[in-house]
Scaffold this motif. Structure first.
Motif, PDB file in Angstrom:
ATOM      1  N   ILE A  77       0.850  -1.210   0.000  1.00  0.00           N
ATOM      2  CA  ILE A  77       0.000   0.000   0.000  1.00  0.00           C
ATOM      3  C   ILE A  77       0.885   1.259   0.000  1.00  0.00           C
ATOM      4  O   ILE A  77       2.047   1.207   0.384  1.00  0.00           O
ATOM      5  N   PRO A  78       0.303   2.396  -0.420  1.00  0.00           N
ATOM      6  CA  PRO A  78       1.059   3.649  -0.393  1.00  0.00           C
ATOM      7  C   PRO A  78       1.392   4.087   1.035  1.00  0.00           C
ATOM      8  O   PRO A  78       0.683   3.730   1.980  1.00  0.00           O
ATOM      9  N   ASP A  79       2.452   4.875   1.139  1.00  0.00           N
ATOM     10  CA  ASP A  79       2.924   5.312   2.461  1.00  0.00           C
ATOM     11  C   ASP A  79       2.120   6.529   2.920  1.00  0.00           C
ATOM     12  O   ASP A  79       2.331   7.644   2.437  1.00  0.00           O
ATOM     13  N   ARG A  80       1.221   6.301   3.903  1.00  0.00           N
ATOM     14  CA  ARG A  80       0.343   7.383   4.360  1.00  0.00           C
ATOM     15  C   ARG A  80       1.111   8.465   5.116  1.00  0.00           C
ATOM     16  O   ARG A  80       0.684   9.624   5.171  1.00  0.00           O
ATOM     17  N   ILE A  81       2.260   8.115   5.694  1.00  0.00           N
ATOM     18  CA  ILE A  81       3.031   9.113   6.442  1.00  0.00           C
ATOM     19  C   ILE A  81       3.805   9.995   5.467  1.00  0.00           C
ATOM     20  O   ILE A  81       3.888  11.213   5.635  1.00  0.00           O
ATOM     21  N   GLU A  82       4.329   9.407   4.400  1.00  0.00           N
ATOM     22  CA  GLU A  82       4.948  10.245   3.365  1.00  0.00           C
ATOM     23  C   GLU A  82       3.884  11.140   2.727  1.00  0.00           C
ATOM     24  O   GLU A  82       4.090  12.345   2.551  1.00  0.00           O
ATOM     25  N   ALA A  83       2.709  10.558   2.418  1.00  0.00           N
ATOM     26  CA  ALA A  83       1.628  11.361   1.824  1.00  0.00           C
ATOM     27  C   ALA A  83       1.270  12.529   2.747  1.00  0.00           C
ATOM     28  O   ALA A  83       1.154  13.679   2.304  1.00  0.00           O
ATOM     29  N   GLY A  84       1.142  12.246   4.037  1.00  0.00           N
ATOM     30  CA  GLY A  84       0.797  13.299   4.988  1.00  0.00           C
ATOM     31  C   GLY A  84       1.871  14.363   5.073  1.00  0.00           C
ATOM     32  O   GLY A  84       1.573  15.561   5.180  1.00  0.00           O
ATOM     33  N   THR A  85       3.131  13.941   4.992  1.00  0.00           N
ATOM     34  CA  THR A  85       4.242  14.894   5.035  1.00  0.00           C
ATOM     35  C   THR A  85       4.181  15.836   3.830  1.00  0.00           C
ATOM     36  O   THR A  85       4.349  17.049   3.957  1.00  0.00           O
ATOM     37  N   LEU A  86       3.870  15.282   2.664  1.00  0.00           N
ATOM     38  CA  LEU A  86       3.761  16.091   1.434  1.00  0.00           C
ATOM     39  C   LEU A  86       2.560  17.034   1.510  1.00  0.00           C
ATOM     40  O   LEU A  86       2.634  18.186   1.076  1.00  0.00           O
ATOM     41  N   MET A  87       1.470  16.556   2.103  1.00  0.00           N
ATOM     42  CA  MET A  87       0.266  17.401   2.238  1.00  0.00           C
ATOM     43  C   MET A  87       0.546  18.586   3.156  1.00  0.00           C
ATOM     44  O   MET A  87       0.194  19.725   2.859  1.00  0.00           O
ATOM     45  N   ILE A  88       1.225  18.322   4.278  1.00  0.00           N
ATOM     46  CA  ILE A  88       1.548  19.405   5.211  1.00  0.00           C
ATOM     47  C   ILE A  88       2.475  20.415   4.533  1.00  0.00           C
ATOM     48  O   ILE A  88       2.314  21.627   4.671  1.00  0.00           O
ATOM     49  N   ALA A  89       3.409  19.920   3.725  1.00  0.00           N
ATOM     50  CA  ALA A  89       4.325  20.823   3.016  1.00  0.00           C
ATOM     51  C   ALA A  89       3.555  21.746   2.077  1.00  0.00           C
ATOM     52  O   ALA A  89       3.815  22.951   1.997  1.00  0.00           O
ATOM     53  N   GLY A  90       2.556  21.206   1.379  1.00  0.00           N
ATOM     54  CA  GLY A  90       1.748  22.028   0.476  1.00  0.00           C
ATOM     55  C   GLY A  90       1.000  23.104   1.222  1.00  0.00           C
ATOM     56  O   GLY A  90       1.010  24.290   0.830  1.00  0.00           O
ATOM     57  N   ALA A  91       0.426  22.712   2.365  1.00  0.00           N
ATOM     58  CA  ALA A  91      -0.346  23.685   3.158  1.00  0.00           C
ATOM     59  C   ALA A  91       0.570  24.741   3.754  1.00  0.00           C
ATOM     60  O   ALA A  91       0.293  25.950   3.700  1.00  0.00           O
ATOM     61  N   MET A  92       1.698  24.296   4.282  1.00  0.00           N
ATOM     62  CA  MET A  92       2.619  25.167   5.025  1.00  0.00           C
ATOM     63  C   MET A  92       3.247  26.241   4.128  1.00  0.00           C
ATOM     64  O   MET A  92       3.486  27.370   4.549  1.00  0.00           O
ATOM     65  N   THR A  93       3.503  25.882   2.860  1.00  0.00           N
ATOM     66  CA  THR A  93       4.190  26.826   1.959  1.00  0.00           C
ATOM     67  C   THR A  93       3.191  27.682   1.189  1.00  0.00           C
ATOM     68  O   THR A  93       3.578  28.431   0.302  1.00  0.00           O
ATOM     69  N   GLY A  94       1.888  27.499   1.501  1.00  0.00           N
ATOM     70  CA  GLY A  94       0.876  28.302   0.816  1.00  0.00           C
ATOM     71  C   GLY A  94       0.759  27.956  -0.655  1.00  0.00           C
ATOM     72  O   GLY A  94       0.433  28.793  -1.494  1.00  0.00           O
ATOM     73  N   GLY A  95       1.056  26.693  -0.973  1.00  0.00           N
ATOM     74  CA  GLY A  95       1.035  26.290  -2.374  1.00  0.00           C
ATOM     75  C   GLY A  95      -0.202  25.508  -2.733  1.00  0.00           C
ATOM     76  O   GLY A  95      -1.245  25.616  -2.068  1.00  0.00           O
ATOM     77  N   GLU A  96      -0.056  24.716  -3.780  1.00  0.00           N
ATOM     78  CA  GLU A  96      -1.141  23.815  -4.208  1.00  0.00           C
ATOM     79  C   GLU A  96      -0.492  22.528  -4.677  1.00  0.00           C
ATOM     80  O   GLU A  96       0.168  22.493  -5.722  1.00  0.00           O
ATOM     81  N   VAL A  97      -0.636  21.486  -3.882  1.00  0.00           N
ATOM     82  CA  VAL A  97       0.063  20.215  -4.131  1.00  0.00           C
ATOM     83  C   VAL A  97      -0.950  19.097  -4.300  1.00  0.00           C
ATOM     84  O   VAL A  97      -1.874  18.957  -3.492  1.00  0.00           O
ATOM     85  N   LYS A  98      -0.776  18.326  -5.368  1.00  0.00           N
ATOM     86  CA  LYS A  98      -1.609  17.126  -5.570  1.00  0.00           C
ATOM     87  C   LYS A  98      -0.764  15.910  -5.226  1.00  0.00           C
ATOM     88  O   LYS A  98       0.279  15.656  -5.853  1.00  0.00           O
ATOM     89  N   VAL A  99      -1.184  15.187  -4.185  1.00  0.00           N
ATOM     90  CA  VAL A  99      -0.478  13.975  -3.766  1.00  0.00           C
ATOM     91  C   VAL A  99      -1.174  12.805  -4.443  1.00  0.00           C
ATOM     92  O   VAL A  99      -2.353  12.548  -4.177  1.00  0.00           O
ATOM     93  N   GLU A 100      -0.457  12.141  -5.358  1.00  0.00           N
ATOM     94  CA  GLU A 100      -1.083  11.081  -6.157  1.00  0.00           C
ATOM     95  C   GLU A 100      -0.672   9.694  -5.667  1.00  0.00           C
ATOM     96  O   GLU A 100       0.386   9.528  -5.050  1.00  0.00           O
ATOM     97  N   GLY A 101      -1.510   8.692  -5.992  1.00  0.00           N
ATOM     98  CA  GLY A 101      -1.205   7.310  -5.633  1.00  0.00           C
ATOM     99  C   GLY A 101      -1.280   7.070  -4.146  1.00  0.00           C
ATOM    100  O   GLY A 101      -0.570   6.221  -3.598  1.00  0.00           O
ATOM    101  N   CYS A 102      -2.145   7.851  -3.453  1.00  0.00           N
ATOM    102  CA  CYS A 102      -2.322   7.626  -2.009  1.00  0.00           C
ATOM    103  C   CYS A 102      -3.709   7.041  -1.767  1.00  0.00           C
ATOM    104  O   CYS A 102      -4.486   6.840  -2.695  1.00  0.00           O
ATOM    105  N   MET A 103      -3.986   6.716  -0.495  1.00  0.00           N
ATOM    106  CA  MET A 103      -5.311   6.196  -0.117  1.00  0.00           C
ATOM    107  C   MET A 103      -5.922   7.194   0.860  1.00  0.00           C
ATOM    108  O   MET A 103      -5.597   7.176   2.064  1.00  0.00           O
ATOM    109  N   PRO A 104      -6.771   8.104   0.373  1.00  0.00           N
ATOM    110  CA  PRO A 104      -7.322   9.172   1.232  1.00  0.00           C
ATOM    111  C   PRO A 104      -7.963   8.651   2.517  1.00  0.00           C
ATOM    112  O   PRO A 104      -7.911   9.324   3.542  1.00  0.00           O
ATOM    113  N   SER A 105      -8.495   7.427   2.478  1.00  0.00           N
ATOM    114  CA  SER A 105      -9.149   6.904   3.698  1.00  0.00           C
ATOM    115  C   SER A 105      -8.135   6.678   4.818  1.00  0.00           C
ATOM    116  O   SER A 105      -8.502   6.584   5.989  1.00  0.00           O
TER     117      SER A 105
END
Ligand code: EPZ
Length: 418
Positions: free
Chosen positions: A229-257
């Motif tokens: 399965i995809p790494d939910r902690i890496e996905a979360g780290t990338l999501m926080i980076a997008g939010a923190m830098t005021g950007g717009e990041v699409k994290v692909e190949g993750c499991m939102p649930s």
């Protein structure tokens, strides 16, 4: 020693694909010890921890080959049953070899992992459960020496929902005589991924993902094909980076649930989230609101995202109370964040973060895997100079080329060989 250098201030934009989950790949690789034949595993991430467990397994006689179906793993001819201290001390998850070796081989000699930066990390619950399954064991010069003729099913109650404890006993139980019931079992997605792999090998497992898992021992297992399965902690780290830098990041190949606890907190900070079938888009908030978190076993807020979320709250408007309820010493990143201008007060297992307008670039030192991710995130927003994150071998344990993923999203970040 390598370091990562960041010139902060860039808003991250674009799409990035998540790697396979470290904490699913480790138990699934260990499960390959349970039977001979050739397993094929897809989406195994290229990480230091994966190299470590492969090194230990190779010493036991396991062979690995990169095939067209993914990583091929064969344990036809096991030649040993010892996991040595010099490797185990670098990765606690080596304890996951205990259950499979006892199931396949009837004996194991595993170094006690010892503590690590985030806590004492005992394995008493693993050992207590194995004794209940008929294992004779004694501790000798830092090693667990275990023997059993045949494991027998037992009714196990975990005082704490231990992730690797649940995984270890699941693997011990699949060919035990009779039924094993795990009560107060861990419910993490990585547990369910291991159960899927074991069922693919012919195991009879019910209830994974709930707090009661029932395993009926079977006589024989067979090799399996499995995609991690995809790494939910890496996905979360990338999501926080997008939010923190005021950007717009699409994290692909993750499991939102797998990410609902984080997603809910990011929305509370003012970030805008679009959830797709296997992707999440995160748009940074104009004004970052402070949000409290308390880490909990799944499905609660993951302890493995606590340090990263704290870095985010360092630049929020207001105060955020961060409670760490899983590990006893998981605030080591705080002193390094304070060197970047963060205002954080620790009181026991609580950290009060007073948001600042900005963080300042500085040389900082990683102390454990998720703390190093937290410092990289802080560096992404620290403007007016260079942040240097040293000892990033910690980062390489659990992230596959994280600096390249951030560079792809527009960050000014690079690795300098030390
Ligand atoms: C797993 O560690 C993960 N590692 C950790 O990820 C994660 O932080 C942790 O689960 C919690 O989610 C892997 O899966 C390889 P636990 P694990 O047993 O299994 C206490 C990362 O960054 N406990 O669920 O070792 C323990 O001290 C790593 O990827 C006992 O007291 O964690 C802790 O306080 C860090 N006795 C709590 O239970 C035991 O026998 C939860 O630990 C076992 C655990």
């Amino acid at each position: 020693m390598d370091k990562i250098v960041i010139e902060g201030g860039k808003s991250l934009k674009g799409s990035v694909k998540v790697s396979g989950a470290k904490n699913a790949a480790l138990p699934i690789l260990a499960a390959c010890l349970l039977t001979g034949g050739r397993h094929s595993l897809r989406s195994i991430p290229h990480l230091r921890d994966i190299q470590t467990i492969k090194s230990i397994m190779s010493k036991l006689g396991v062979t690995f080959r990169d095939g067209k179906e993914g990583l091929e793993v064969s344990s036809d001819n096991l030649t040993g049953c010892e996991a040595p201290y010099d490797l185990v001390k670098t990765m606690r998850a080596s304890v996951l070899l205990l259950g499979p070796l006892l199931a396949r081989y009837g004996k194991a000699r595993i170094s006690l992992p010892g503590g690590c930066a985030i806590g004492a990390r005992p394995i008493n619950l693993h050992l207590k459960a194995l004794v209940a399954m008929g294992v004779d064991m004694y501790l000798d010069r830092g090693y667990v020496n275990a023997r059993v003729d045949r494991l027998k099913g037992a009714d196990i109650f975990f005082d704490i929902p231990t992730v690797t404890g649940t995984e270890n006993i699941m693997m011990a139980a699949v060919t035990a005589s009779g039924q094993t019931v795990l009560n107060n079992a861990a419910k993490e997605p990585e547990i369910q991924d291991l159960a899927r792999m074991l069922r693919g090998m012919g195991a009879d497992i019910q209830g994974d993902g709930s707090d009661t898992i029932t395993i009926s021992g079977v006589r024989d297992l067979r090799p399996a094909r499995h995609t991690i399965i995809p790494d939910r902690i890496e996905a979360g780290t990338l999501m926080i980076a997008g939010a923190m830098t005021g950007g717009e990041v699409k994290v692909e190949g993750c499991m939102p649930s797998h990410l609902e606890a984080l997603t809910e907190k990011l929305v509370s900070t003012g970030a805008r989230i679009e959830v797709g079938h296997d992707s999440v888009v995160v748009k940074g908030p104009d004004i970052i609101k402070s949000v409290d978190i308390k880490t909990m076993p799944f499905p609660g807020f993951p302890t493995d995202l606590q340090a990263q979320f704290m870095a985010f709250m360092c630049i929020a408007k207001g105060r955020s109370m961060i409670r760490e309820s899983v590990f006893e010493n998981r605030f080591i990143h705080v002193s390094e964040l304070k060197r970047m201008g963060a205002d954080i007060e620790i009181n026991g297992n609580q950290a009060l973060v007073k948001g600042q307008n900005r963080l300042l670039p500085a040389p900082v030192m990683a102390t454990d895997l998720r703390a190093s991710a937290s410092l990289v995130l802080a560096g992404l927003v620290a403007e007016g100079g260079r942040t240097e994150v040293q000892r990033i071998y910690h980062l390489d344990r659990g992230y596959e080329g994280l600096e390249n993923k951030f560079k792809h999203l527009g960050a000014a970040i690079w690795r300098e060989k030390g």
